[in-house]
Write a protein that holds these residues in place. Structure first.
Motif, PDB file in Angstrom:
ATOM      1  N   GLN A  77       1.327  -9.929 -20.246  1.00  0.00           N
ATOM      2  CA  GLN A  77       1.093 -10.320 -18.857  1.00  0.00           C
ATOM      3  C   GLN A  77       2.045  -9.597 -17.911  1.00  0.00           C
ATOM      4  N   LYS A  78       3.252  -9.330 -18.378  1.00  0.00           N
ATOM      5  CA  LYS A  78       4.206  -8.570 -17.562  1.00  0.00           C
ATOM      6  C   LYS A  78       3.686  -7.146 -17.349  1.00  0.00           C
ATOM      7  N   PHE A  79       3.139  -6.539 -18.395  1.00  0.00           N
ATOM      8  CA  PHE A  79       2.542  -5.202 -18.286  1.00  0.00           C
ATOM      9  C   PHE A  79       1.388  -5.232 -17.292  1.00  0.00           C
ATOM     10  N   ASN A  80       0.508  -6.219 -17.426  1.00  0.00           N
ATOM     11  CA  ASN A  80      -0.635  -6.351 -16.522  1.00  0.00           C
ATOM     12  C   ASN A  80      -0.179  -6.572 -15.079  1.00  0.00           C
ATOM     13  N   GLN A  81       0.842  -7.397 -14.911  1.00  0.00           N
ATOM     14  CA  GLN A  81       1.345  -7.676 -13.573  1.00  0.00           C
ATOM     15  C   GLN A  81       1.956  -6.429 -12.950  1.00  0.00           C
ATOM     16  N   THR A  82       2.573  -5.588 -13.765  1.00  0.00           N
ATOM     17  CA  THR A  82       3.130  -4.336 -13.270  1.00  0.00           C
ATOM     18  C   THR A  82       2.022  -3.442 -12.719  1.00  0.00           C
ATOM     19  N   ILE A  83       0.908  -3.375 -13.430  1.00  0.00           N
ATOM     20  CA  ILE A  83      -0.235  -2.593 -12.953  1.00  0.00           C
ATOM     21  C   ILE A  83      -0.769  -3.188 -11.648  1.00  0.00           C
ATOM     22  N   ALA A  84      -0.930  -4.508 -11.615  1.00  0.00           N
ATOM     23  CA  ALA A  84      -1.459  -5.172 -10.412  1.00  0.00           C
ATOM     24  C   ALA A  84      -0.540  -4.958  -9.215  1.00  0.00           C
ATOM     25  N   VAL A  85       0.755  -5.131  -9.406  1.00  0.00           N
ATOM     26  CA  VAL A  85       1.711  -4.946  -8.316  1.00  0.00           C
ATOM     27  C   VAL A  85       1.704  -3.499  -7.844  1.00  0.00           C
ATOM     28  N   SER A  86       1.586  -2.565  -8.763  1.00  0.00           N
ATOM     29  CA  SER A  86       1.525  -1.147  -8.387  1.00  0.00           C
ATOM     30  C   SER A  86       0.294  -0.868  -7.524  1.00  0.00           C
ATOM     31  N   CYS A  87      -0.857  -1.353  -7.962  1.00  0.00           N
ATOM     32  CA  CYS A  87      -2.096  -1.148  -7.192  1.00  0.00           C
ATOM     33  C   CYS A  87      -2.028  -1.839  -5.836  1.00  0.00           C
ATOM     34  N   LEU A  88      -1.517  -3.061  -5.817  1.00  0.00           N
ATOM     35  CA  LEU A  88      -1.403  -3.792  -4.548  1.00  0.00           C
ATOM     36  C   LEU A  88      -0.418  -3.112  -3.602  1.00  0.00           C
ATOM     37  N   THR A  89       0.655  -2.559  -4.132  1.00  0.00           N
ATOM     38  CA  THR A  89       1.631  -1.845  -3.306  1.00  0.00           C
ATOM     39  C   THR A  89       1.001  -0.602  -2.693  1.00  0.00           C
ATOM     40  N   ILE A  90       0.299   0.169  -3.515  1.00  0.00           N
ATOM     41  CA  ILE A  90      -0.380   1.362  -3.005  1.00  0.00           C
ATOM     42  C   ILE A  90      -1.404   0.962  -1.949  1.00  0.00           C
ATOM     43  N   ALA A  91      -2.168  -0.094  -2.213  1.00  0.00           N
ATOM     44  CA  ALA A  91      -3.173  -0.548  -1.249  1.00  0.00           C
ATOM     45  C   ALA A  91      -2.521  -0.986   0.055  1.00  0.00           C
ATOM     46  N   PHE A  92      -1.483  -1.792  -0.026  1.00  0.00           N
ATOM     47  CA  PHE A  92      -0.845  -2.309   1.179  1.00  0.00           C
ATOM     48  C   PHE A  92      -0.222  -1.187   2.002  1.00  0.00           C
ATOM     49  N   ILE A  93       0.517  -0.314   1.349  1.00  0.00           N
ATOM     50  CA  ILE A  93       1.132   0.812   2.067  1.00  0.00           C
ATOM     51  C   ILE A  93       0.058   1.708   2.666  1.00  0.00           C
ATOM     52  N   SER A  94      -1.022   1.904   1.942  1.00  0.00           N
ATOM     53  CA  SER A  94      -2.128   2.716   2.465  1.00  0.00           C
ATOM     54  C   SER A  94      -2.749   2.072   3.701  1.00  0.00           C
ATOM     55  N   PHE A  95      -2.893   0.745   3.691  1.00  0.00           N
ATOM     56  CA  PHE A  95      -3.375   0.061   4.889  1.00  0.00           C
ATOM     57  C   PHE A  95      -2.412   0.279   6.052  1.00  0.00           C
ATOM     58  N   LEU A  96      -1.099   0.166   5.788  1.00  0.00           N
ATOM     59  CA  LEU A  96      -0.108   0.366   6.849  1.00  0.00           C
ATOM     60  C   LEU A  96      -0.185   1.776   7.430  1.00  0.00           C
ATOM     61  N   LEU A  97      -0.415   2.756   6.554  1.00  0.00           N
ATOM     62  CA  LEU A  97      -0.499   4.154   6.989  1.00  0.00           C
ATOM     63  C   LEU A  97      -1.890   4.528   7.500  1.00  0.00           C
ATOM     64  N   GLN A  98      -2.795   3.553   7.483  1.00  0.00           N
ATOM     65  CA  GLN A  98      -4.183   3.737   7.903  1.00  0.00           C
ATOM     66  C   GLN A  98      -4.920   4.765   7.044  1.00  0.00           C
ATOM     67  N   TRP A  99      -4.563   4.810   5.777  1.00  0.00           N
ATOM     68  CA  TRP A  99      -5.294   5.604   4.793  1.00  0.00           C
ATOM     69  C   TRP A  99      -6.347   4.674   4.198  1.00  0.00           C
ATOM     70  N   THR A 100      -7.340   4.383   4.978  1.00  0.00           N
ATOM     71  CA  THR A 100      -8.291   3.327   4.678  1.00  0.00           C
ATOM     72  C   THR A 100      -8.992   3.503   3.338  1.00  0.00           C
ATOM     73  N   LEU A 101      -9.449   4.704   3.033  1.00  0.00           N
ATOM     74  CA  LEU A 101     -10.178   4.919   1.780  1.00  0.00           C
ATOM     75  C   LEU A 101      -9.305   4.617   0.567  1.00  0.00           C
ATOM     76  N   ILE A 102      -8.086   5.119   0.563  1.00  0.00           N
ATOM     77  CA  ILE A 102      -7.171   4.857  -0.559  1.00  0.00           C
ATOM     78  C   ILE A 102      -6.866   3.367  -0.642  1.00  0.00           C
ATOM     79  N   ALA A 103      -6.650   2.735   0.500  1.00  0.00           N
ATOM     80  CA  ALA A 103      -6.363   1.299   0.529  1.00  0.00           C
ATOM     81  C   ALA A 103      -7.515   0.502  -0.068  1.00  0.00           C
TER      82      ALA A 103
END
Length: 146
Positions: A77-103
């Motif tokens: 579950q820690k491994f899975n959570q690491t993947i989820a947090v990584s994807c959510l971080t990329i998505a959130f930062i992409s939203f902040l940078l207005q990189w809508t498609l990547i987000a």
């Protein structure tokens, strides 16, 4: 059924997965990407401080003692959570940078992975298994070449 020491009751894992799915869908449908901070910060807290607030709160809603539920491996579950947090971080930062498609892509990836896990197939577990197999083969190959 007794709970192994290094496990998490399945209902807590499912609750965390549902929070990821619902937050992702709400973020995408409302355009309010700040909603992604709920699963992102909860997951990050779980990884860094070993306390996931979503699972902590869900623990109070369990109807039976925690050790009576099907256990999920804590390391997996820690491994899975690491993947989820990584994807959510990329998505959130992409939203902040207005990189809508990547987000959108990373939000959909994490939501689909969590939903598919709820349905019974854990993509993170599949990746973790094959990664472990690869590392083991590499170690064996190195030991045989010496």
């Amino acid at each position: 059924m007794s709970k192994p020491l290094n496990s998490i009751p399945r209902p807590l894992v499912r609750t965390n997965q549902w929070v990821i799915v619902i937050s992702s869908v709400l973020a995408l449908t409302t355009g309010n990407y700040w909603i992604l901070l709920l699963p992102l910060l909860s997951g990050l807290s779980g990884l860094l401080f070993h306390v996931n607030p979503v699972m902590y709160l869900a623990k109070f809603l369990l109807r039976h003692p925690a050790n009576t539920y099907i256990p999920e491996d804590k390391d997996q579950q820690k491994f899975n959570q690491t993947i989820a947090v990584s994807c959510l971080t990329i998505a959130f930062i992409s939203f902040l940078l207005q990189w809508t498609l990547i987000a959108i892509i990373f939000t959909v990836i994490v939501a689909l992975a969590a939903f598919i896990a709820i349905l019974g197939f854990c993509i993170g577990c599949f990746i973790h298994f094959h990664w472990s197999q690869y590392r083991q083969r590499k170690i064996q190959a190195q030991s045989q070449s010496k």
